[in-house]
Enzyme design. Structure first.
Site, PDB file in Angstrom:
ATOM      1  N   HIS A 156     -15.830 -32.204  49.409  1.00  0.00           N
ATOM      2  CA  HIS A 156     -14.755 -33.155  49.136  1.00  0.00           C
ATOM      3  C   HIS A 156     -13.945 -33.514  50.373  1.00  0.00           C
ATOM      4  CE1 HIS A 156     -16.075 -32.873  45.173  1.00  0.00           C
ATOM      5  NE2 HIS A 156     -15.051 -32.302  44.563  1.00  0.00           N
ATOM      6  N   SER A 215     -27.047 -31.938  52.096  1.00  0.00           N
ATOM      7  CA  SER A 215     -27.188 -33.226  51.419  1.00  0.00           C
ATOM      8  C   SER A 215     -27.803 -34.314  52.300  1.00  0.00           C
ATOM      9  CB  SER A 215     -25.805 -33.641  50.916  1.00  0.00           C
ATOM     10  OG  SER A 215     -25.799 -34.973  50.554  1.00  0.00           O
ATOM     11  N   ASP A 251     -13.918 -35.602  40.554  1.00  0.00           N
ATOM     12  CA  ASP A 251     -12.695 -35.270  41.294  1.00  0.00           C
ATOM     13  C   ASP A 251     -12.030 -36.484  41.927  1.00  0.00           C
ATOM     14  OD1 ASP A 251     -12.849 -32.372  40.782  1.00  0.00           O
ATOM     15  OD2 ASP A 251     -14.643 -32.490  42.024  1.00  0.00           O
ATOM     16  N   PHE A 269     -16.642 -25.818  38.018  1.00  0.00           N
ATOM     17  CA  PHE A 269     -15.469 -26.683  38.152  1.00  0.00           C
ATOM     18  C   PHE A 269     -15.657 -27.966  37.348  1.00  0.00           C
ATOM     19  CE2 PHE A 269     -16.218 -24.332  42.139  1.00  0.00           C
ATOM     20  CZ  PHE A 269     -15.139 -23.484  42.081  1.00  0.00           C
TER      21      PHE A 269
HETATM   22  N1  SAH Z   1     -21.066 -29.531  40.018  1.00  0.00           N
HETATM   23  C1  SAH Z   1     -20.627 -28.146  40.139  1.00  0.00           C
HETATM   24  C2  SAH Z   1     -19.538 -27.951  41.159  1.00  0.00           C
HETATM   25  C3  SAH Z   1     -19.934 -28.294  42.579  1.00  0.00           C
HETATM   26  S1  SAH Z   1     -18.823 -27.600  43.752  1.00  0.00           S
HETATM   27  C4  SAH Z   1     -20.170 -27.615  38.759  1.00  0.00           C
HETATM   28  O1  SAH Z   1     -20.371 -28.287  37.761  1.00  0.00           O
HETATM   29  O2  SAH Z   1     -19.626 -26.521  38.685  1.00  0.00           O
HETATM   30  C5  SAH Z   1     -19.343 -28.366  45.229  1.00  0.00           C
HETATM   31  C6  SAH Z   1     -20.666 -27.843  45.769  1.00  0.00           C
HETATM   32  O3  SAH Z   1     -21.061 -28.711  46.827  1.00  0.00           O
HETATM   33  C7  SAH Z   1     -20.617 -26.429  46.363  1.00  0.00           C
HETATM   34  O4  SAH Z   1     -21.513 -25.602  45.669  1.00  0.00           O
HETATM   35  C8  SAH Z   1     -21.062 -26.620  47.825  1.00  0.00           C
HETATM   36  O5  SAH Z   1     -21.918 -25.607  48.300  1.00  0.00           O
HETATM   37  C9  SAH Z   1     -21.781 -27.949  47.773  1.00  0.00           C
HETATM   38  N2  SAH Z   1     -21.791 -28.672  49.040  1.00  0.00           N
HETATM   39  C10 SAH Z   1     -20.719 -28.996  49.797  1.00  0.00           C
HETATM   40  N3  SAH Z   1     -21.107 -29.687  50.871  1.00  0.00           N
HETATM   41  C11 SAH Z   1     -22.462 -29.801  50.807  1.00  0.00           C
HETATM   42  C12 SAH Z   1     -23.461 -30.417  51.654  1.00  0.00           C
HETATM   43  N4  SAH Z   1     -23.123 -31.045  52.768  1.00  0.00           N
HETATM   44  N5  SAH Z   1     -24.747 -30.313  51.279  1.00  0.00           N
HETATM   45  C13 SAH Z   1     -25.092 -29.665  50.147  1.00  0.00           C
HETATM   46  N6  SAH Z   1     -24.207 -29.087  49.308  1.00  0.00           N
HETATM   47  C14 SAH Z   1     -22.905 -29.151  49.642  1.00  0.00           C
HETATM   48 MG    MG Z   2     -16.057 -31.328  40.984  1.00  0.00          MG
END
Ligand code: SAH
Ligand code: MG
Length: 210
Positions: free
Chosen positions: A144, A124, A170, A17
């Site tokens: 998000h 995270s 985003d 993305f």
């Molecule tokens: N940077 C990526 C897109 C990330 S999409 C690219 O360039 O394509 C968002 C990601 O955040 C997802 O893979 C999801 O698994 C992760 N994510 C969402 N909440 C999270 C959390 N609390 N801890 C760790 N990872 C998380």
């Molecule tokens: Mg993004």
């Protein structure tokens, strides 16, 4: 083909993305940061299949920096079955859960970036509690939703070193274009007195710690 061109061309083919112009901006700002602070410690929240990690890793390799690419690898809400960004090819047949880790590993291996990009698999905020290294670059692109975005902001932005770069993905000024939490944490960073605007490209915002 130069190593730079090879990596930037490869990044464009990886699932994810990150629009091309934003990926290139990510690369350019990270590269400039690596020139200011060589051998830096960088971290991204939201690894998915490794697309942004390759843009950042290309810059990291050039400056002997290391990028920690953090994700639990089970996707965000909008990636689950029935939601807009669901990809059935990423479901693990063993347990029916979304799992982007194997794809992420293959992306980093194919890019030959394994000495530059290091995976951190977990939630995270759990990782943040036990991570005390100051960050020369932080890229926030994880969950998000309101709780996830604010938790990332609160847990990770204090770790950005003076003159370190904070990038947020985003961020949409117009609510019709996308969800609010990334925009809200961006505004919070600017309002905190700790960060100043450096640049923007599409939905990418670039700030620097004062
Ligand atoms: N940077 C990526 C897109 C990330 S999409 C690219 O360039 O394509 C968002 C990601 O955040 C997802 O893979 C999801 O698994 C992760 N994510 C969402 N909440 C999270 C959390 N609390 N801890 C760790 N990872 C998380
Ligand atoms: Mg993004």
């Amino acid at each position: 083909m130069s190593r730079r061109d090879e990596l930037l061309a490869y990044a464009n083919t990886v699932k994810g993305f990150m629009p091309r112009d934003e990926g290139l901006a990510l690369y350019e700002h990270a590269l400039a940061q690596g020139e200011r602070v060589p051998a830096g410690t960088w971290l991204e929240i939201g690894a998915w299949c490794g697309k942004s990690a390759i843009y950042l890793g290309a810059a990291g390799e050039a400056s002997s920096s290391v990028l920690y690419s953090l994700d639990h690898h089970h996707g965000s809400e909008e990636n689950q079955a029935g939601w807009t960004h669901f990809d059935p090819a990423l479901v693990d047949s063993a347990d029916g859960r979304l799992n982007t880790l194997p794809t992420w590993q293959r992306s980093i291996a194919r890019a030959h970036l394994e000495s530059t990009v290091v995976g951190l698999v977990g939630q995270s905020v759990v990782v943040a509690k036990h991570f005390n290294q100051p960050l020369d670059l932080l890229f926030i692109d994880g969950g998000h939703g309101r709780d996830a975005a604010w938790a990332d902001y609160e847990a990770w932005t204090p770790k950005v070193a003076p003159a370190g770069l904070l990038l947020i993905h985003d961020v949409f000024d117009d609510p019709a274009e996308g969800g609010r939490p990334p925009f809200e944490i961006y505004q919070a960073a600017r309002g905190s007195g700790h960060f100043i605007d450096v640049a923007q490209e599409g939905s990418l915002r670039v700030l620097r710690r004062v």
